[in-house]
Design an enzyme around this catalytic site. Structure first.
Site, short mmCIF file in Angstrom:
data_model
loop_
_atom_site.label_atom_id
_atom_site.label_comp_id
_atom_site.label_asym_id
_atom_site.label_seq_id
_atom_site.Cartn_x
_atom_site.Cartn_y
_atom_site.Cartn_z
N GLU A 133 5.97 2.39 1.08
CA GLU A 133 4.54 2.78 0.63
C GLU A 133 3.61 1.66 0.64
OE1 GLU A 133 3.00 4.50 -3.68
OE2 GLU A 133 4.94 3.37 -3.69
N LYS A 161 -0.61 10.87 -1.90
CA LYS A 161 -0.01 10.97 -3.24
C LYS A 161 -0.68 11.91 -4.24
CE LYS A 161 2.49 7.44 -5.91
NZ LYS A 161 2.43 6.00 -6.46
N CYS A 186 6.95 7.94 -3.51
CA CYS A 186 7.12 6.98 -4.88
C CYS A 186 7.43 7.94 -6.37
CB CYS A 186 6.28 6.03 -5.12
SG CYS A 186 7.18 4.43 -6.16
#
Length: 258
Positions: A40, A109, A144
């Site tokens: 990431e 995200k 994540c």
């Protein structure tokens, strides 16, 4: 299918140096690697206050670099995520490039980390991740903190994803959560979970490594620890089908109840 993960020490706030590191890593990969996986925010790390200057504007630097590399090496690249600037908004954007050099999937995200005040610096994605094909296999990517929301992984499994990639900069202080959640996502969805974390420091944040691969029955196939390194694994889709036939969870879903 043979997959290489780069457990990278991202240099905070130095996009050009990180591109050079990744370029060198790509060139060291064996010819028989099918997919190369990055962590990431590998262009900037978590220099959130500086992202307006550091983020890649409309992907104009990183996308051509990745496309050229993928085509030259004849490898798919699950390119983790980058700080991506578009129309004055900054996203944490996952990118997938196939071996022909085409960008075949992006995902912004959805869940921003409140403990890091990500919402002050980043714009949350408005669309759920979607399945894409690499070598005719359905796959998906979450990023994540998304890992803590099982509905997102399940949505990919319901689209018949066989593999879920999880690029991250997950903190060392909560690495036990990382391993437990990844294993749970693998078992409950009967997918390969391929998780690429980073290591090192970004200001006060220390990242926890432990990049790993869980099989669709929750078996830990291989893992790294706390140093910059490369993890290489082979995954077997025939074995996955055997697991799904032995415990047919998707046939037992009660869509009338949930």
């Amino acid at each position: 299918m043979k997959i290489a993960l780069y457990q990278m020490h991202v240099i905070p706030g130095k996009p050009e140096e990180n591109i050079q590191k990744i370029d060198q890593w790509f060139d060291q990969l064996d010819e028989d690697i099918d997919i190369a996986v990055l962590p990431e925010m590998w262009n900037t790390s978590y220099r959130l206050k500086d992202l307006n200057e550091l983020a890649d504007n409309d992907g104009e630097v990183i996308l051509p670099f990745l496309q050229k590399k993928a085509k030259a090496l004849k490898k798919h690249i699950v390119a983790g995520s980058i700080a991506y600037k578009k129309d004055q908004e900054i996203y944490n954007r996952a990118i997938v490039i196939n071996k022909e050099g085409s960008c075949i999937n992006t995902y912004d995200k959805a869940h921003l980390v409140p403990m890091l005040n990500e919402h002050h610096y980043l714009t949350s994605g408005e669309k759920k991740p979607t399945v894409y094909k690499l070598d005719e296999v359905d796959m998906g990517t979450i990023i994540c903190y998304d890992l803590r929301f099982p509905e997102l992984s399940r949505s990919l499994a319901l689209e018949d994803a066989k593999v879920i990639f999880v690029p991250a900069q997950w903190p060392k202080s909560r690495i036990d959560h990382w391993k437990a959640l990844l294993r749970a996502r693998a078992i409950e969805n009967q997918v390969y979970v391929i998780a690429c974390n980073s290591v090192g420091l970004c200001d006060e944040n220390e990242f926890g490594g432990n990049s790993l691969v869980y099989g669709p029955d929750g078996t830990l196939m291989d893992n790294l620890y706390y140093e910059e390194d490369t993890l290489i694994v082979e995954i077997d889709f025939e074995k996955q089908e055997q697991i799904r036939e032995a415990i047919p969870i998707f046939n037992s879903l009660r869509t009338d109840l949930y």
